[in-house]
Design a protein around this motif. Structure first.
Motif, mmCIF file in Angstrom:
data_model
loop_
_atom_site.group_PDB
_atom_site.id
_atom_site.type_symbol
_atom_site.label_atom_id
_atom_site.label_comp_id
_atom_site.label_asym_id
_atom_site.label_seq_id
_atom_site.Cartn_x
_atom_site.Cartn_y
_atom_site.Cartn_z
ATOM 1 N N ILE A 1 0.824 -1.209 0.000
ATOM 2 C CA ILE A 1 0.000 0.000 0.000
ATOM 3 C C ILE A 1 0.861 1.263 0.000
ATOM 4 N N SER A 2 2.152 1.107 -0.326
ATOM 5 C CA SER A 2 3.085 2.239 -0.223
ATOM 6 C C SER A 2 2.978 3.214 -1.388
ATOM 7 N N GLU A 3 2.422 2.781 -2.508
ATOM 8 C CA GLU A 3 2.323 3.638 -3.689
ATOM 9 C C GLU A 3 0.857 3.994 -3.937
ATOM 10 N N PRO A 4 0.455 5.229 -3.655
ATOM 11 C CA PRO A 4 -0.949 5.622 -3.738
ATOM 12 C C PRO A 4 -1.624 5.399 -5.096
ATOM 13 N N VAL A 5 -0.894 5.633 -6.197
ATOM 14 C CA VAL A 5 -1.494 5.470 -7.522
ATOM 15 C C VAL A 5 -1.844 4.002 -7.759
ATOM 16 N N ILE A 6 -0.913 3.106 -7.453
ATOM 17 C CA ILE A 6 -1.154 1.665 -7.629
ATOM 18 C C ILE A 6 -2.229 1.193 -6.661
ATOM 19 N N LEU A 7 -2.162 1.663 -5.404
ATOM 20 C CA LEU A 7 -3.165 1.304 -4.408
ATOM 21 C C LEU A 7 -4.557 1.706 -4.868
ATOM 22 N N SER A 8 -4.708 2.930 -5.356
ATOM 23 C CA SER A 8 -6.012 3.419 -5.818
ATOM 24 C C SER A 8 -6.547 2.565 -6.965
ATOM 25 N N LYS A 9 -5.671 2.234 -7.903
ATOM 26 C CA LYS A 9 -6.086 1.418 -9.061
ATOM 27 C C LYS A 9 -6.545 0.037 -8.612
ATOM 28 N N LYS A 10 -5.749 -0.624 -7.763
ATOM 29 C CA LYS A 10 -6.107 -1.966 -7.296
ATOM 30 C C LYS A 10 -7.371 -1.946 -6.458
ATOM 31 N N PHE A 11 -7.508 -0.917 -5.603
ATOM 32 C CA PHE A 11 -8.705 -0.827 -4.775
ATOM 33 C C PHE A 11 -9.952 -0.623 -5.638
ATOM 34 N N ASN A 12 -9.883 0.287 -6.605
ATOM 35 C CA ASN A 12 -11.034 0.531 -7.475
ATOM 36 C C ASN A 12 -11.457 -0.721 -8.225
ATOM 37 N N GLU A 13 -10.486 -1.493 -8.720
ATOM 38 C CA GLU A 13 -10.808 -2.747 -9.421
ATOM 39 C C GLU A 13 -11.520 -3.719 -8.477
ATOM 40 N N ALA A 14 -10.991 -3.872 -7.265
ATOM 41 C CA ALA A 14 -11.581 -4.803 -6.296
ATOM 42 C C ALA A 14 -12.969 -4.336 -5.863
ATOM 43 N N TYR A 15 -13.102 -3.052 -5.608
ATOM 44 C CA TYR A 15 -14.371 -2.524 -5.108
ATOM 45 C C TYR A 15 -15.457 -2.586 -6.184
ATOM 46 N N ARG A 16 -15.096 -2.254 -7.408
ATOM 47 C CA ARG A 16 -16.073 -2.340 -8.505
ATOM 48 C C ARG A 16 -16.533 -3.781 -8.710
ATOM 49 N N ALA A 17 -15.614 -4.733 -8.554
ATOM 50 C CA ALA A 17 -15.990 -6.150 -8.700
ATOM 51 C C ALA A 17 -17.011 -6.544 -7.638
ATOM 52 N N VAL A 18 -16.811 -6.100 -6.409
ATOM 53 C CA VAL A 18 -17.759 -6.407 -5.332
ATOM 54 C C VAL A 18 -19.110 -5.743 -5.614
ATOM 55 N N LEU A 19 -19.095 -4.484 -6.040
ATOM 56 C CA LEU A 19 -20.339 -3.778 -6.351
ATOM 57 C C LEU A 19 -21.092 -4.430 -7.502
ATOM 58 N N SER A 20 -20.350 -4.923 -8.495
ATOM 59 C CA SER A 20 -21.004 -5.495 -9.678
ATOM 60 C C SER A 20 -21.759 -6.785 -9.357
ATOM 61 N N GLU A 21 -21.410 -7.449 -8.277
ATOM 62 C CA GLU A 21 -22.077 -8.695 -7.889
ATOM 63 C C GLU A 21 -23.401 -8.454 -7.175
ATOM 64 N N GLU A 22 -23.626 -7.234 -6.735
ATOM 65 C CA GLU A 22 -24.805 -6.929 -5.919
ATOM 66 C C GLU A 22 -25.743 -6.001 -6.680
ATOM 67 N N LYS A 23 -27.002 -6.419 -6.830
ATOM 68 C CA LYS A 23 -27.972 -5.578 -7.540
ATOM 69 C C LYS A 23 -28.567 -4.508 -6.632
ATOM 70 N N GLY A 24 -28.614 -4.789 -5.319
ATOM 71 C CA GLY A 24 -29.182 -3.838 -4.370
ATOM 72 C C GLY A 24 -28.127 -2.892 -3.826
ATOM 73 N N GLN A 25 -28.479 -2.238 -2.731
ATOM 74 C CA GLN A 25 -27.559 -1.292 -2.105
ATOM 75 C C GLN A 25 -26.440 -2.012 -1.365
ATOM 76 N N VAL A 26 -25.305 -1.308 -1.246
ATOM 77 C CA VAL A 26 -24.142 -1.810 -0.522
ATOM 78 C C VAL A 26 -23.738 -0.754 0.509
ATOM 79 N N LEU A 27 -23.575 -1.196 1.747
ATOM 80 C CA LEU A 27 -23.051 -0.334 2.806
ATOM 81 C C LEU A 27 -21.591 -0.699 3.017
#
Length: 199
Positions: free
Chosen positions: A79-105
């Motif tokens: 997590i030492s490089e913010p640009v890489i961290l942001s990219k990896k996090f966005n990919e992971a988070y979008r994947a989780v969101l895409s699996e759920e049709k309803g709201q996510v907290l």
């Protein structure tokens, strides 16, 4: 929503009731565990004799750290490089969101550790906050950033100002003896702004 905590005390009870609230409404709960903040909270809750099974079965995106709690879907070790961290996090988070049709907290724990442990430039801090702001207005998503403001050193206090500026709602809590005060200092609902409740 930004939830700023100062002083001693565990936020376990609040997190537990938030999980129950989400479950009753059919809202999927996702946790972002930064540098073991969530894992540590679960361990403290167990020591307090609290029920944690509902919190141990949630999907977790883990940023750094070595402990695990919940169903760790993705672990981003470096997590030492913010640009890489942001990219990896966005990919992971979008994947989780895409699996759920309803709201996510989404409950994010340990953001203050990220800004304290890493020697980030102000530009890198702004990059991370800009990434968080990308999801504002997404109806599928409710996010609560839980930050312990006491951990941030003086030279990092500006981070709170940036987070407050980004957040749609800001709640500050503090412990006064045996009481806890909740103060809504900012809200997009003007009727809530300024409300102060003590328990």
């Amino acid at each position: 929503m930004l939830f700023e905590r100062s002083g001693e005390g565990s936020m376990g009870i609040g997190v537990y009731h938030t999980a129950i609230w989400a479950r009753k409404r059919g809202i999927k709960l996702v946790v972002v565990d930064i540098l073991d903040a969530y894992s540590t909270l679960i361990s403290k809750m167990k020591l307090m004799g609290m029920e944690t099974s509902s919190l141990e079965n949630v999907d977790v995106i883990k940023l750094g750290g070595g402990s695990t709690a919940g169903n760790v879907r993705v672990k981003i070790k470096d997590i030492s490089e913010p640009v890489i961290l942001s990219k990896k996090f966005n990919e992971a988070y979008r994947a989780v969101l895409s699996e759920e049709k309803g709201q996510v907290l989404t409950l994010a724990f340990g953001l203050e550790k990220l800004f304290t442990a890493l020697n980030l430039s102000e530009r890198a801090v702004q990059l991370i906050i800009d990434q968080l702001a990308k999801y504002i207005g997404d109806d599928r998503r409710i996010t609560i950033l839980l930050v312990n403001s006491d951990i941030l050193p003086e030279n990092r206090k500006f981070v709170l100002n940036l987070l407050e500026d980004m957040a749609t709602t800001v709640i500050r809590t503090s412990k006064m003896g045996r009481m806890i005060e909740f103060h809504i200092i900012k809200s997009i609902n003007s009727e809530l702004e300024g409300i102060c409740v003590r328990f």
